[in-house]
Design an enzyme around this catalytic site. Sequence first.
Site, PDB file in Angstrom:
ATOM      1  N   HIS A  17      40.447  33.859  32.001  1.00  0.00           N
ATOM      2  CA  HIS A  17      40.129  34.832  33.067  1.00  0.00           C
ATOM      3  C   HIS A  17      38.621  34.877  33.238  1.00  0.00           C
ATOM      4  CE1 HIS A  17      40.967  39.089  34.877  1.00  0.00           C
ATOM      5  NE2 HIS A  17      39.889  38.547  35.430  1.00  0.00           N
ATOM      6  N   HIS A  19      35.683  34.544  36.550  1.00  0.00           N
ATOM      7  CA  HIS A  19      35.316  34.315  37.959  1.00  0.00           C
ATOM      8  C   HIS A  19      33.994  33.556  37.928  1.00  0.00           C
ATOM      9  CE1 HIS A  19      38.233  37.411  39.293  1.00  0.00           C
ATOM     10  NE2 HIS A  19      37.967  37.915  38.101  1.00  0.00           N
ATOM     11  N   HIS A 197      45.510  39.679  39.536  1.00  0.00           N
ATOM     12  CA  HIS A 197      44.993  40.859  38.850  1.00  0.00           C
ATOM     13  C   HIS A 197      45.995  41.989  39.083  1.00  0.00           C
ATOM     14  CE1 HIS A 197      41.333  38.585  38.699  1.00  0.00           C
ATOM     15  NE2 HIS A 197      40.590  39.578  38.254  1.00  0.00           N
ATOM     16  N   GLU A 200      44.642  46.699  36.286  1.00  0.00           N
ATOM     17  CA  GLU A 200      43.265  46.930  35.800  1.00  0.00           C
ATOM     18  C   GLU A 200      42.939  48.387  36.163  1.00  0.00           C
ATOM     19  OE1 GLU A 200      40.291  44.690  37.946  1.00  0.00           O
ATOM     20  OE2 GLU A 200      38.749  44.992  36.406  1.00  0.00           O
ATOM     21  N   ASP A 278      35.694  37.552  32.100  1.00  0.00           N
ATOM     22  CA  ASP A 278      35.790  38.062  33.479  1.00  0.00           C
ATOM     23  C   ASP A 278      34.558  37.703  34.324  1.00  0.00           C
ATOM     24  OD1 ASP A 278      37.198  39.263  35.506  1.00  0.00           O
ATOM     25  OD2 ASP A 278      36.994  41.312  34.791  1.00  0.00           O
ATOM     26  N   ASP A 279      33.502  38.514  34.239  1.00  0.00           N
ATOM     27  CA  ASP A 279      32.258  38.287  34.999  1.00  0.00           C
ATOM     28  C   ASP A 279      31.086  38.473  34.028  1.00  0.00           C
ATOM     29  OD1 ASP A 279      33.331  38.279  37.936  1.00  0.00           O
ATOM     30  OD2 ASP A 279      34.248  40.032  36.995  1.00  0.00           O
TER      31      ASP A 279
HETATM   32  N1  HPA Z   1      38.349  42.507  39.197  1.00  0.00           N
HETATM   33  C1  HPA Z   1      38.785  42.306  40.449  1.00  0.00           C
HETATM   34  N2  HPA Z   1      38.218  41.446  41.270  1.00  0.00           N
HETATM   35  C2  HPA Z   1      37.183  40.733  40.836  1.00  0.00           C
HETATM   36  C3  HPA Z   1      36.698  40.900  39.570  1.00  0.00           C
HETATM   37  C4  HPA Z   1      37.306  41.820  38.704  1.00  0.00           C
HETATM   38  O1  HPA Z   1      36.903  42.028  37.542  1.00  0.00           O
HETATM   39  N3  HPA Z   1      35.654  40.034  39.442  1.00  0.00           N
HETATM   40  C5  HPA Z   1      35.552  39.378  40.588  1.00  0.00           C
HETATM   41  N4  HPA Z   1      36.476  39.802  41.460  1.00  0.00           N
HETATM   42 ZN    ZN Z   2      38.874  39.373  36.983  1.00  0.00          ZN
END
Ligand code: HPA
Ligand code: ZN
Length: 336
Positions: A17, A19, A197, A200, A278-279
């Site tokens: 996971h 991006h 997703h 969350e 994630d990011d």
């Molecule tokens: N959540 C949802 N969308 C996203 C995320 C995330 O953490 N990062 C980039 N797009």
């Molecule tokens: Zn994500």
Amino acid sequence: MQNKIELINKLPKAELHLHIEGTFEPELMFEIAKRNNIKLAHDSVESLKATYEFDNLQEFLDIYYQGVNVLQTEQDFYDLTWAYLQRAKADNVVHTEIMYDPQSHTERGIDFSIAINGIARALKDGKDQLGISSYLILSLLRHLSEQECIATLEQAVDYRDKFIAIGLDSSELGHPPEKFTKLYARATELGLLKVAHAGEEGPAEYIWCAIDVLGIDRIDHGNRCLEDDKLVEYIKEKGLTLTVCPLSNLKLQVVKDLCDHPIKKMLDMGLNATVNSDDPAYFGGYVNENFKAITQSLNLSAEDVIQLVKNSFTGSFLPEDQVLEHLQEIDHIVEV
Ligand code: HPA
Ligand code: ZN
């Protein structure tokens, strides 16, 4: 703790996971902005980084999409991806399944080919030069209409050999999975794997729907499944993996404190949870930092760490024989 840190560092792992646009480190952003003659809203790395405080997902997304605007050429996408791969190598990531947001680029007039070709070229070099295998997941923006997402998927058909799955990201609340029923049906027709997703910020209901209506093969995040015992049983029965992102959850206030993070509970309940970044450029750490933070905060055992790392391979989309090879390698490292 020292032994567990060494264990985390030395174990080969998969990241499921991530991006790629979320790996855009401020230093590289300034460098690329300069060569593209783009003036950023901030005049230093420090003042940009000072904005990385978020109360929720949307506050993060607003800043993340601003950063994305800097990416213009195929070389920009190559450099972004190559920087991530080198960083992943340092964390002993041997396989990665990365997402990118085609619409974040086509929506601002960048031709569809630019991002996918730049990313794919870096991924090939990652395999050849760093020994990191990878798959690409095309992630559609759920704040856009289903028709727009279908149009993007149709554009992607010409590049079918470059990606294996579709995903769904961006603002979750108010954009439930059922909005994308036709999109996911089309992905099935194209023989693609499917992730989304779910859970969350959105409720457990969104996870049910992503599984039953969209037919997903893996759940991105999925934290809120723990609010519904029947759903937990269902996810286990279906053998679905959760791609959990601890530092992201902390930064986006999905959890108030890492000591409250649900990943240990997920493991104890027998869910196939994995650890991901994630990011990472925005959330304060790549995958090993995520492992270290939860190991410390939740007092994970060495067995928990090994289980999480093994889950990263069993939850990947790699063929079974390659999964087995990675699991054997882990057993071998743990034994010596
Ligand atoms: N959540 C949802 N969308 C996203 C995320 C995330 O953490 N990062 C980039 N797009
Ligand atoms: Zn994500």
